[in-house]
Design a protein around this motif. Structure first.
Motif, PDB file in Angstrom:
ATOM      1  N   TYR A  34       0.839  -1.194   0.000  1.00  0.00           N
ATOM      2  CA  TYR A  34       0.000   0.000   0.000  1.00  0.00           C
ATOM      3  C   TYR A  34       0.877   1.248   0.000  1.00  0.00           C
ATOM      4  O   TYR A  34       0.767   2.117   0.873  1.00  0.00           O
ATOM      5  N   SER A  36       1.787   4.666  -1.935  1.00  0.00           N
ATOM      6  CA  SER A  36       1.200   5.613  -2.878  1.00  0.00           C
ATOM      7  C   SER A  36       2.159   6.781  -3.092  1.00  0.00           C
ATOM      8  O   SER A  36       3.051   7.027  -2.280  1.00  0.00           O
ATOM      9  N   TYR A  38       2.384  10.984  -4.504  1.00  0.00           N
ATOM     10  CA  TYR A  38       1.635  12.207  -4.702  1.00  0.00           C
ATOM     11  C   TYR A  38       2.517  13.258  -5.361  1.00  0.00           C
ATOM     12  O   TYR A  38       3.697  13.392  -5.037  1.00  0.00           O
ATOM     13  N   LEU A  48      -2.923  12.474  -6.167  1.00  0.00           N
ATOM     14  CA  LEU A  48      -2.559  11.057  -6.183  1.00  0.00           C
ATOM     15  C   LEU A  48      -2.117  10.642  -7.579  1.00  0.00           C
ATOM     16  O   LEU A  48      -2.847  10.822  -8.542  1.00  0.00           O
ATOM     17  N   TYR A  51      -1.072   4.351  -6.631  1.00  0.00           N
ATOM     18  CA  TYR A  51      -1.521   3.714  -5.396  1.00  0.00           C
ATOM     19  C   TYR A  51      -1.263   2.214  -5.482  1.00  0.00           C
ATOM     20  O   TYR A  51      -1.037   1.681  -6.570  1.00  0.00           O
ATOM     21  N   GLU A  52      -1.295   1.569  -4.337  1.00  0.00           N
ATOM     22  CA  GLU A  52      -0.986   0.138  -4.281  1.00  0.00           C
ATOM     23  C   GLU A  52       0.279  -0.193  -5.079  1.00  0.00           C
ATOM     24  O   GLU A  52       0.292  -1.098  -5.904  1.00  0.00           O
TER      25      GLU A  52
ATOM     26  N   TYR B  35     -12.432   6.278   4.267  1.00  0.00           N
ATOM     27  CA  TYR B  35     -12.122   6.950   5.512  1.00  0.00           C
ATOM     28  C   TYR B  35     -11.869   8.418   5.186  1.00  0.00           C
ATOM     29  O   TYR B  35     -11.605   8.767   4.033  1.00  0.00           O
ATOM     30  N   ARG B 100      -9.666   8.781   1.835  1.00  0.00           N
ATOM     31  CA  ARG B 100      -8.810   7.675   1.456  1.00  0.00           C
ATOM     32  C   ARG B 100      -9.602   6.382   1.426  1.00  0.00           C
ATOM     33  O   ARG B 100     -10.531   6.170   2.201  1.00  0.00           O
ATOM     34  N   GLY B 103      -9.116  -0.967   2.368  1.00  0.00           N
ATOM     35  CA  GLY B 103      -8.227  -1.967   1.794  1.00  0.00           C
ATOM     36  C   GLY B 103      -8.652  -2.462   0.429  1.00  0.00           C
ATOM     37  O   GLY B 103      -7.828  -2.968  -0.334  1.00  0.00           O
ATOM     38  N   GLY B 106      -7.674   0.854  -2.385  1.00  0.00           N
ATOM     39  CA  GLY B 106      -6.363   1.459  -2.602  1.00  0.00           C
ATOM     40  C   GLY B 106      -5.628   1.975  -1.398  1.00  0.00           C
ATOM     41  O   GLY B 106      -4.420   2.193  -1.456  1.00  0.00           O
ATOM     42  N   ARG B 107      -6.325   2.220  -0.304  1.00  0.00           N
ATOM     43  CA  ARG B 107      -5.674   2.774   0.895  1.00  0.00           C
ATOM     44  C   ARG B 107      -4.787   3.960   0.535  1.00  0.00           C
ATOM     45  O   ARG B 107      -3.661   4.086   1.022  1.00  0.00           O
ATOM     46  N   ALA B 108      -5.287   4.825  -0.322  1.00  0.00           N
ATOM     47  CA  ALA B 108      -4.558   6.031  -0.709  1.00  0.00           C
ATOM     48  C   ALA B 108      -5.493   7.223  -0.617  1.00  0.00           C
ATOM     49  O   ALA B 108      -6.705   7.088  -0.686  1.00  0.00           O
ATOM     50  N   PHE B 109      -4.888   8.398  -0.462  1.00  0.00           N
ATOM     51  CA  PHE B 109      -5.658   9.634  -0.340  1.00  0.00           C
ATOM     52  C   PHE B 109      -5.954  10.155  -1.741  1.00  0.00           C
ATOM     53  O   PHE B 109      -5.097  10.771  -2.373  1.00  0.00           O
ATOM     54  N   ASP B 110      -7.158   9.889  -2.236  1.00  0.00           N
ATOM     55  CA  ASP B 110      -7.435  10.158  -3.633  1.00  0.00           C
ATOM     56  C   ASP B 110      -8.122  11.489  -3.910  1.00  0.00           C
ATOM     57  O   ASP B 110      -8.056  11.995  -5.022  1.00  0.00           O
TER      58      ASP B 110
END
Lengths: 110, 122
Positions: A34, A36, A38, A48, A51-52, B35, B100, B103, B106-110
Motif C-alpha cells: 500500500y 502511494s 503524490y 494522487l 496507489y498500491e 475513511y 482515502r 483496503g 487502494g488505501r490512498a488519499f485520492d
C-alpha cells in the motif's frame, strides 16, 4: 513512526526519465503493498499519482510508474515534461489504519 | 463530483485549541468504502498524516500527535472535524482534509481539499 526517506532532489532533461526512491522499514513499506505517490505543485494540494505500489488512477499518464522491492519503493517518470516539475511524496500504510509520508523530493526539469 | 473544503480560523493563540471542519459535497460521507483524514504541511516542509475517521466514528491517530488530537464526524452535515489542543508555533501549517480508500479501494488519499493555512501566534 518515522518519515519515509526520499532524496531531496532529482532532475532530468525533457524526454528523459527520473526515478525517485522511498525507503522505509518492514513495518511500513516492506510490510504492505500500500505505497502511494503524490505530486504537489507550488501552492496546490497534493494529487494522487500511484496507489498500491504500481496502480495509476484514471487520468494519470502512463509515463508515471511505481515499483517496490523489500523496504524501498520507487516512482519513475518517463518522458519528462515541463509540467512534471513538482514535489513528489511517497506514503505507506503502516498497519492499524495508520499512515506515514516520505520526506519529499523536488523534481526539476532541466 | 466529490469535493472537500476546509474551514476554520487562520490564526490560533499558543496553548489554545485549533479547530477545523471539512465539508464533503457531491457525495456521501457515510460510504463504507472510505475513511476521512487530516494531513498537514508546515511551511516549506513535507506532509504529515494527522489522523483519520470512519463514518461510524472509529478514529485512528498519528502516535506522535495522539495525545492532542480529536477527530469527529457529523454525517448529517456531511462534515468531519479536527481539534488539536495545546498548540505551539510548531503546529503552524497548511491543513488538508482528504478521502482515502479502504483496503479494497487502494488505501490512498485520492481526493483532497484545497488546504487551509493556520498560524499559531500570540
Amino acid at each position: 513512526q518515522s518519515a519515509l526517506t526520499q532524496p531531496p532532489s532529482a532532475s532530468g532533461s525533457p524526454g528523459q526519465s527520473v526515478t525517485i526512491s522511498c525507503t522505509g522499514t518492514s513495518s511500513d513499506v516492506g510490510g504492505y503493498d500500500y505505497v502511494s505517490w503524490y505530486q504537489q505543485h507550488p501552492g496546490k494540494a497534493p494529487k494522487l499519482m500511484i496507489y498500491e505500489v504500481s496502480k495509476r488512477p484514471s487520468g494519470v499518464p502512463d509515463r508515471f510508474s511505481g515499483s517496490k522491492s523489500g523496504n524501498s519503493a520507487s516512482l519513475t517518470v518517463s518522458g519528462l515534461q515541463a509540467e512534471d516539475e513538482a514535489d513528489y511524496y511517497c506514503s505507506s500504510y503502516a498497519g492499524s489504519n495508520t499512515f506515514v509520508f516520505g520526506t519529499g523530493t523536488k523534481v526539476t526539469v532541466l | 463530483q466529490l469535493q472537500l473544503q476546509e474551514s476554520g480560523p487562520g490564526l490560533v493563540k499558543p496553548s489554545e485549541t485549533l479547530s477545523l471542519t471539512c465539508t464533503v459535497s457531491g457525495g456521501s460521507i457515510s460510504s463504507s468504502s472510505y475513511y476521512w483524514g487530516w494531513i498537514r504541511q508546515p511551511p516549506g516542509k513535507g506532509l504529515e498524516w494527522i489522523g483519520s475517521i470512519y463514518y461510524n466514528g472509529n478514529t485512528y491517530y498519528n502516535p506522535s500527535l495522539k495525545s492532542r488530537v480529536t477527530i469527529s464526524v457529523d454525517t448529517s452535515k456531511t462534515q468531519f472535524s479536527l481539534n488539536l489542543s495545546s498548540v505551539t508555533a510548531a503546529d503552524t501549517a497548511v491543513y488538508y482534509c482528504a478521502r482515502r480508500g479502504d483496503g479494497y479501494n487502494g488505501r490512498a488519499f485520492d481526493i483532497w481539499g484545497q488546504g487551509t493555512m493556520v498560524s499559531v501566534s500570540s
